[in-house]
Design a protein around this motif. Structure first.
Motif, short mmCIF file in Angstrom:
data_model
loop_
_atom_site.label_atom_id
_atom_site.label_comp_id
_atom_site.label_asym_id
_atom_site.label_seq_id
_atom_site.Cartn_x
_atom_site.Cartn_y
_atom_site.Cartn_z
N VAL A 84 3.60 0.74 -7.11
CA VAL A 84 2.84 0.94 -5.87
C VAL A 84 3.41 2.16 -5.15
O VAL A 84 4.62 2.34 -5.06
N TYR A 118 5.08 -2.45 3.48
CA TYR A 118 4.04 -1.55 3.02
C TYR A 118 4.55 -0.12 2.82
O TYR A 118 5.75 0.14 2.80
N TRP A 119 3.57 0.78 2.73
CA TRP A 119 3.81 2.22 2.66
C TRP A 119 3.22 2.85 3.92
O TRP A 119 2.42 2.23 4.61
N ASN A 132 2.40 5.43 -1.94
CA ASN A 132 1.59 5.74 -0.76
C ASN A 132 0.14 6.04 -1.16
O ASN A 132 -0.79 5.70 -0.45
N TRP A 183 3.97 -5.89 -5.86
CA TRP A 183 3.59 -6.98 -4.96
C TRP A 183 4.62 -8.11 -5.00
O TRP A 183 4.99 -8.65 -3.97
N GLN A 199 8.33 0.21 1.81
CA GLN A 199 7.84 0.88 0.61
C GLN A 199 8.20 0.14 -0.68
O GLN A 199 8.74 0.71 -1.64
N PHE A 201 -1.50 2.44 -2.66
CA PHE A 201 -1.39 1.19 -1.92
C PHE A 201 -2.75 0.68 -1.45
O PHE A 201 -3.12 -0.47 -1.70
#
Length: 248
Positions: free
Chosen positions: A49, A137-138, A51, A167, A163, A54
């Motif tokens: 995953v 997340y990113w 940026n 998952w 980051q 995502f």
């Protein structure tokens, strides 16, 4: 007739199949007479995953939500709870409202989502407007989170995106890393800290952080479960999961 175990309420919970935190979190905060029934949203795991990828990955998960809704409705729940937060922040407040409508149109019953639950939790504390955000997340997703809170009248002073590159890897983030992130986010210019991302284990750490920071630290799983309980008339106060469930 009432269910013999869920005689107060039966909640249907939709969560990604890769998520191993939200189900035990919700179960830990479950009052007597309330049951939760988990419907897994098919989610292929990803080991790279980024940026750039995502949002596309989250949209794949979001596309499978309604199948999970249809599945869990076969146990006749009283209310639905969304155990994934990213899709509920897309498109700001209007996007969250549209997502709710899409679920409720299929289910015919109400649904609690993480974005609106976090906003309600902040409002419950009163006077909070300047916040910091922690996520697994990113940056591209944190921008959507900030957009949502901006629509709701909050200012995101700063944020940290951990980051995570898969998952399932979100659930492997150690509490020490989250603790350091909370300390980095805190400051006199921040009135509350909000953690998003339901596969990040933060419920108990957030409760502890409130004690040493002296301000609200909202873990999304606690906020979502609190919102579902209160919306359904369940007013039980639960210790160990932060001020939100203890006082409001």
């Amino acid at each position: 007739m009432r269910d013999v175990l869920g005689w107060r309420r039966k909640f249907g919970v939709m969560g990604p199949s890769t998520n191993t935190v939200v189900q035990p979190d919700f179960d830990a905060m479950r009052p007597v007479g309330v049951t939760s029934h988990y419907s897994r949203i098919f989610t292929p795991d990803a080991d790279a995953v980024s940026n750039e990828s995502f949002r596309a990955g989250v949209e794949v998960i979001g596309g499978n939500v309604l199948d999970a809704v249809r599945s869990v409705m076969t146990c006749a729940p009283d209310h639905l709870v969304m155990g994934m937060s990213a899709v509920t922040f897309f498109g700001g407040a209007k996007g969250a409202d549209a997502f709710i409508r899409s679920v409720e149109d299929v289910a015919g019953i109400g649904v609690t989502v993480g974005s609106h639950a976090c906003a309600a939790a902040l409002e419950a504390h009163g006077g909070v407007r300047r916040i910091a955000v922690l996520s697994p997340y990113w940056p591209v997703m944190n921008a959507e989170v900030a957009r949502y809170f901006g629509d709701r009248g909050f200012t995101v002073v700063r944020d940290i995106a951990l980051q995570c590159t898969s998952w399932t890897g979100i659930a492997a983030v150690p509490p020490a890393r989250c603790r350091e992130a909370i300390k980095a986010l805190d400051g006199d210019d921040v009135e509350a800290i909000v953690q998003v991302g339901t596969n990040l284990s933060m419920v108990r750490l957030a409760a502890a952080a409130e004690l040493f920071l002296g301000k609200p630290v909202i873990a999304i799983n606690a906020a979502t479960w609190w919102h579902a309980l209160r919306r359904n008339g369940i007013a039980d106060r639960l210790a160990g999961f932060g001020r939100l469930l203890e006082e409001f």
